[in-house]
Design an enzyme around this catalytic site. Sequence first.
Site, mmCIF file in Angstrom:
data_model
loop_
_atom_site.group_PDB
_atom_site.id
_atom_site.type_symbol
_atom_site.label_atom_id
_atom_site.label_comp_id
_atom_site.label_asym_id
_atom_site.label_seq_id
_atom_site.Cartn_x
_atom_site.Cartn_y
_atom_site.Cartn_z
ATOM 1 C CD GLU A 9 -2.977 -0.847 2.483
ATOM 2 O OE1 GLU A 9 -3.041 0.091 3.398
ATOM 3 O OE2 GLU A 9 -3.986 -1.822 2.542
ATOM 4 C CB CYS A 22 0.627 6.925 11.193
ATOM 5 S SG CYS A 22 1.391 8.421 10.851
HETATM 6 N N1 SAH Z 1 8.916 1.029 9.857
HETATM 7 C C1 SAH Z 1 9.114 2.125 9.771
HETATM 8 C C2 SAH Z 1 8.614 3.049 9.593
HETATM 9 C C3 SAH Z 1 7.153 2.348 9.034
HETATM 10 S S1 SAH Z 1 5.541 3.002 10.095
HETATM 11 C C4 SAH Z 1 8.604 3.253 11.324
HETATM 12 O O1 SAH Z 1 7.987 1.936 12.197
HETATM 13 O O2 SAH Z 1 9.055 3.977 11.894
HETATM 14 C C5 SAH Z 1 5.208 4.803 9.781
HETATM 15 C C6 SAH Z 1 5.168 5.798 11.212
HETATM 16 O O3 SAH Z 1 3.783 4.965 11.228
HETATM 17 C C7 SAH Z 1 5.727 5.336 12.732
HETATM 18 O O4 SAH Z 1 6.411 5.725 13.056
HETATM 19 C C8 SAH Z 1 4.885 3.935 12.639
HETATM 20 O O5 SAH Z 1 5.303 3.809 14.490
HETATM 21 C C9 SAH Z 1 3.878 4.746 13.036
HETATM 22 N N2 SAH Z 1 2.198 3.935 13.597
HETATM 23 C C10 SAH Z 1 2.469 2.815 13.173
HETATM 24 N N3 SAH Z 1 1.064 2.397 13.759
HETATM 25 C C11 SAH Z 1 0.550 3.472 13.835
HETATM 26 C C12 SAH Z 1 -0.506 3.407 14.192
HETATM 27 N N4 SAH Z 1 -1.718 2.330 14.571
HETATM 28 N N5 SAH Z 1 -1.045 4.643 14.966
HETATM 29 C C13 SAH Z 1 -0.449 5.890 15.343
HETATM 30 N N6 SAH Z 1 0.996 5.291 14.488
HETATM 31 C C14 SAH Z 1 1.287 4.421 13.981
#
Ligand code: SAH
Length: 348
Positions: A94, A334
């Site tokens: 995605e 996110c």
């Molecule tokens: N693996 C990388 C990039 C992908 S996630 C990382 O962990 O940074 C992109 C961002 O979205 C990251 O900061 C992650 O922690 C956040 N994220 C993941 N799940 C989320 C959620 N349910 N609510 C808000 N942010 C979330």
Amino acid sequence: MNGIKDLKSCSQEEMQELVLQLGQPKFRAAQLFDWMCKGAESFDEMKNVPAAFKTQLQNAGYFISYASVYRKWVSRIDKTVKYLFELHDKERVEAVVMQYKHGYSMCISTQAGCRMGCRFCASTIDGKQRDLTAGEMLSQIFAAQKDLNIRISNVVLMGMGEPLDNFDNTVRFLKLAGNEKGLHIGMRHISVSTCGLVEGIRRLKDLNLQITLSVSLHAADNATRDQIMPVNKKWPIEVLLQACREYIEVTGRRISFEYAVIKGVNDTPQDADKLADLLKGMLCHVNLIPVNPVKEEFVKPDRIYIEKFADRLKNKGINTTIRRTLGADIQASCGQLRAKDRTETAVL
Ligand code: SAH
């Protein structure tokens, strides 16, 4: 050729090496590279390349990666577009296109799935299927530009996957994206987000690139972070922040710390104070993300608490913003990107 078989992942120099190896005249390399810069998706498209040479490339195992639009959702609220792309082997990833005042920003995936296991994140639920090639990262951008007839000016590697768990392909992507004949998206317009792979942060530091590094912190103490992010057991907060300080020192670049605020987990004034103490004096920025619902156990606090949390950080001298939520009606926010299970949802 480092075993790279995806032509879209090759640099101009590698293309030259390949062409010479196959006994072809040098100008064929420039031709091939130009096609890749234009986002070619197949050998057929390359009309000025002789069929015999194409066959030779294919027989040697070379292919051209692509990302074809398999499903597409458009937000009725803010026009955010979410794509489900299908890759050559039917893996799906995605990506999201967001419109800002300054232009279009795209969030792309770096892996099909993810093996980091963050408890609040949808992308990791089924584990990792495979790494994406650099060409597949580029292809997501080419596909969106073509589909929407726009130019993407900013890219964030915050889709599915952990970019630093796919380090070489990610760096390859960063270098290729800047090519003037191609996407022409310089590193200053690209953010790489990591859950905190310290080894990767150190390698990235040594490359001294002009990208923005985002670090997903999400907790200000190890007990809390251990519970929500398994990576913390390997690289606890103090080790991670030390690597971040070194990164800032070498690159001179500000780090953005992502902090998903989760009700009853990490949202108290004490958490804000601990976070401020941890980051005191660092060249950084905190981006608060109201946690997006993925599993019932993770709930976003009321807006007023998030604002209070932000104010408390700001009062302690920490540069802080609260992330806008885009594409809420199409699950494009996110942590909500997860290719499986949603393939049958209606297309808007
Ligand atoms: N693996 C990388 C990039 C992908 S996630 C990382 O962990 O940074 C992109 C961002 O979205 C990251 O900061 C992650 O922690 C956040 N994220 C993941 N799940 C989320 C959620 N349910 N609510 C808000 N942010 C979330």
